[in-house]
Design an enzyme around this catalytic site. Structure first.
Site, PDB file in Angstrom:
ATOM      1  N   ASP A 133       0.833  -1.206   0.000  1.00  0.00           N
ATOM      2  CA  ASP A 133       0.000   0.000   0.000  1.00  0.00           C
ATOM      3  C   ASP A 133       0.862   1.249   0.000  1.00  0.00           C
ATOM      4  O   ASP A 133       1.220   1.784   1.052  1.00  0.00           O
ATOM      5  CB  ASP A 133      -0.948  -0.016   1.206  1.00  0.00           C
ATOM      6  CG  ASP A 133      -2.028  -1.067   1.056  1.00  0.00           C
ATOM      7  OD1 ASP A 133      -2.419  -1.353  -0.086  1.00  0.00           O
ATOM      8  OD2 ASP A 133      -2.480  -1.601   2.082  1.00  0.00           O
ATOM      9  N   LYS A 158       0.149  -8.113  -2.483  1.00  0.00           N
ATOM     10  CA  LYS A 158      -1.108  -7.538  -2.968  1.00  0.00           C
ATOM     11  C   LYS A 158      -0.855  -6.141  -3.526  1.00  0.00           C
ATOM     12  O   LYS A 158      -0.294  -5.285  -2.846  1.00  0.00           O
ATOM     13  CB  LYS A 158      -2.149  -7.450  -1.845  1.00  0.00           C
ATOM     14  CG  LYS A 158      -3.476  -6.857  -2.325  1.00  0.00           C
ATOM     15  CD  LYS A 158      -4.548  -6.949  -1.276  1.00  0.00           C
ATOM     16  CE  LYS A 158      -4.556  -5.811  -0.289  1.00  0.00           C
ATOM     17  NZ  LYS A 158      -5.078  -4.538  -0.825  1.00  0.00           N
ATOM     18  N   ASP A 215     -19.021  -4.224 -12.577  1.00  0.00           N
ATOM     19  CA  ASP A 215     -19.598  -3.623 -13.778  1.00  0.00           C
ATOM     20  C   ASP A 215     -20.525  -4.661 -14.406  1.00  0.00           C
ATOM     21  O   ASP A 215     -20.760  -5.717 -13.801  1.00  0.00           O
ATOM     22  CB  ASP A 215     -18.462  -3.196 -14.739  1.00  0.00           C
ATOM     23  CG  ASP A 215     -18.857  -2.006 -15.613  1.00  0.00           C
ATOM     24  OD1 ASP A 215     -20.014  -1.978 -16.102  1.00  0.00           O
ATOM     25  OD2 ASP A 215     -18.021  -1.113 -15.815  1.00  0.00           O
ATOM     26  N   GLY A 239      -0.630  -5.669   5.872  1.00  0.00           N
ATOM     27  CA  GLY A 239      -0.010  -4.451   5.362  1.00  0.00           C
ATOM     28  C   GLY A 239       0.903  -3.838   6.392  1.00  0.00           C
ATOM     29  O   GLY A 239       2.027  -4.294   6.615  1.00  0.00           O
ATOM     30  N   PRO A 282     -21.736  -7.799 -16.743  1.00  0.00           N
ATOM     31  CA  PRO A 282     -21.009  -9.056 -16.931  1.00  0.00           C
ATOM     32  C   PRO A 282     -19.994  -9.028 -18.078  1.00  0.00           C
ATOM     33  O   PRO A 282     -18.841  -9.432 -17.910  1.00  0.00           O
ATOM     34  CB  PRO A 282     -22.130 -10.075 -17.203  1.00  0.00           C
ATOM     35  CG  PRO A 282     -23.309  -9.518 -16.466  1.00  0.00           C
ATOM     36  CD  PRO A 282     -23.195  -8.023 -16.589  1.00  0.00           C
ATOM     37  N   ASN A 283     -20.386  -8.519 -19.233  1.00  0.00           N
ATOM     38  CA  ASN A 283     -19.489  -8.532 -20.388  1.00  0.00           C
ATOM     39  C   ASN A 283     -18.222  -7.720 -20.112  1.00  0.00           C
ATOM     40  O   ASN A 283     -17.108  -8.152 -20.417  1.00  0.00           O
ATOM     41  CB  ASN A 283     -20.246  -7.969 -21.605  1.00  0.00           C
ATOM     42  CG  ASN A 283     -19.406  -8.016 -22.860  1.00  0.00           C
ATOM     43  OD1 ASN A 283     -18.886  -9.064 -23.224  1.00  0.00           O
ATOM     44  ND2 ASN A 283     -19.261  -6.874 -23.504  1.00  0.00           N
ATOM     45  N   THR A 284     -18.394  -6.560 -19.507  1.00  0.00           N
ATOM     46  CA  THR A 284     -17.242  -5.686 -19.240  1.00  0.00           C
ATOM     47  C   THR A 284     -16.293  -6.321 -18.229  1.00  0.00           C
ATOM     48  O   THR A 284     -15.069  -6.312 -18.405  1.00  0.00           O
ATOM     49  CB  THR A 284     -17.743  -4.320 -18.718  1.00  0.00           C
ATOM     50  OG1 THR A 284     -18.601  -3.771 -19.727  1.00  0.00           O
ATOM     51  CG2 THR A 284     -16.619  -3.369 -18.429  1.00  0.00           C
TER      52      THR A 284
HETATM   53  O1  C5P Z   1      -4.374  -2.583   7.890  1.00  0.00           O
HETATM   54  P1  C5P Z   1      -3.383  -3.151   6.916  1.00  0.00           P
HETATM   55  O2  C5P Z   1      -2.307  -2.180   6.554  1.00  0.00           O
HETATM   56  O3  C5P Z   1      -2.837  -4.513   7.319  1.00  0.00           O
HETATM   57  O4  C5P Z   1      -4.253  -3.381   5.599  1.00  0.00           O
HETATM   58  C1  C5P Z   1      -3.864  -4.271   4.620  1.00  0.00           C
HETATM   59  C2  C5P Z   1      -4.807  -4.299   3.446  1.00  0.00           C
HETATM   60  O5  C5P Z   1      -6.047  -4.916   3.733  1.00  0.00           O
HETATM   61  C3  C5P Z   1      -5.144  -2.947   2.846  1.00  0.00           C
HETATM   62  O6  C5P Z   1      -4.669  -2.985   1.501  1.00  0.00           O
HETATM   63  C4  C5P Z   1      -6.638  -2.820   2.869  1.00  0.00           C
HETATM   64  O7  C5P Z   1      -7.162  -2.316   1.669  1.00  0.00           O
HETATM   65  C5  C5P Z   1      -7.093  -4.262   3.025  1.00  0.00           C
HETATM   66  N1  C5P Z   1      -8.372  -4.399   3.709  1.00  0.00           N
HETATM   67  C6  C5P Z   1      -8.527  -4.068   5.017  1.00  0.00           C
HETATM   68  N2  C5P Z   1      -9.689  -4.277   5.678  1.00  0.00           N
HETATM   69  C7  C5P Z   1     -10.683  -4.779   5.048  1.00  0.00           C
HETATM   70  C8  C5P Z   1     -10.593  -5.123   3.704  1.00  0.00           C
HETATM   71  C9  C5P Z   1      -9.408  -4.909   3.058  1.00  0.00           C
HETATM   72  O8  C5P Z   1      -7.604  -3.583   5.635  1.00  0.00           O
HETATM   73  N3  C5P Z   1     -11.765  -4.972   5.724  1.00  0.00           N
END
Ligand code: C5P
Length: 236
Positions: free
Chosen positions: A12, A34, A67, A212, A69-71
């Site tokens: 992120d 991710k 969006d 993250g 289905p086709n897209t």
């Molecule tokens: O909080 P952290 O930095 O661990 O977040 C990690 C990822 O999890 C982020 O990219 C965020 O978009 C995703 N995410 C989240 N909580 C959710 C769904 C997705 O933190 N409920």
């Protein structure tokens, strides 16, 4: 599955150089990375190739497609051709959209895993019902959308650890659960409302953990990953 394979690091950032640095440091120690909308919009789709060159074999593109289905089907095919390992869409796009996307994903060699987002955790039950006009309760809606994703032949869903336990009661074991909102027991929660430790999430039924800031904001991300791996390894 091996403990480290379960860990997907959320890159992120809008800084491609930073993302590449995290991959260089952590590739081989985690299951994948991710890439979300921030990074892809800031750095462009060439970021996938750069991350692969830095060692990222498995990329989860958090595209959250929604969006007609086709897209969506055509977008999924284009994404699959970029060689991503996992991609997601919003289950609220409906059964026809998800079915078309699943067929399309599987029409390319080495198809990506296709995962559904059910209800965003930023939506409370009140908002879901009053703003969006959904009749069901939050848990029922999560289960309903996950069942639709299963029916559409998707590979799994993104779900909080709380939801994972509910989904495991009702949906077959081979349906993947990808769980964000992970913090170690002694950590700051940031803006996450409900957090779970890695071991708790896996015990609740998660297959993959999206992690993250717990890793990327740590002064020693690799050491933090190894701590998480040790915590998971005791589960067997
Ligand atoms: O909080 P952290 O930095 O661990 O977040 C990690 C990822 O999890 C982020 O990219 C965020 O978009 C995703 N995410 C989240 N909580 C959710 C769904 C997705 O933190 N409920």
């Amino acid at each position: 599955m091996q403990a480290r394979e379960r860990i997907l690091i959320a890159l992120d950032t809008s800084d491609a150089g930073q993302a590449v640095e995290w991959v260089r440091l952590l590739a081989g120690h985690v299951g994948g990375f991710k890439v979300g909308l921030e990074l892809v919009h800031a750095a462009g789709f060439g970021i996938f190739e750069r991350l692969r060159e830095a060692g990222a074999e498995r990329i989860f593109y958090d595209a959250k497609l929604h969006d007609i289905p086709n897209t969506v089907a055509r977008a999924v095919r284009a994404i699959a051709r970029m060689g991503v390992w996992m991609v997601n869409l919003h289950a609220s796009g409906g059964l026809e959209m998800m079915t078309a996307a699943a067929e399309s994903a599987r029409s390319v060699p080495n198809p990506p895993l296709l995962i559904a987002v059910t209800v965003l955790t930023s939506l409370s039950e009140g908002k879901l019902q009053e703003e969006l006009g959904v009749r069901r309760g939050l848990r029922e809606q999560v289960l309903h959308l996950a069942s639709l994703a299963r029916e559409a032949n998707l590979d799994g869903v993104v779900a909080s650890a709380q939801e994972a336990a509910l989904l495991r009661e009702h949906i077959a074991r081979d349906f993947l659960i990808v769980t964000p909102g992970i913090r170690l027991a002694d950590e700051e929660v940031h803006d996450q409302k409900r957090v779970t430790t890695p071991a708790e999430a896996v015990r609740a039924g998660a297959d993959y953990l999206v992690i993250g800031r717990s890793v990327t904001a740590d002064p020693d991300p690799l050491e933090k990953v190894e701590r998480i791996v040790r915590e998971l390894a005791v589960l067997g």
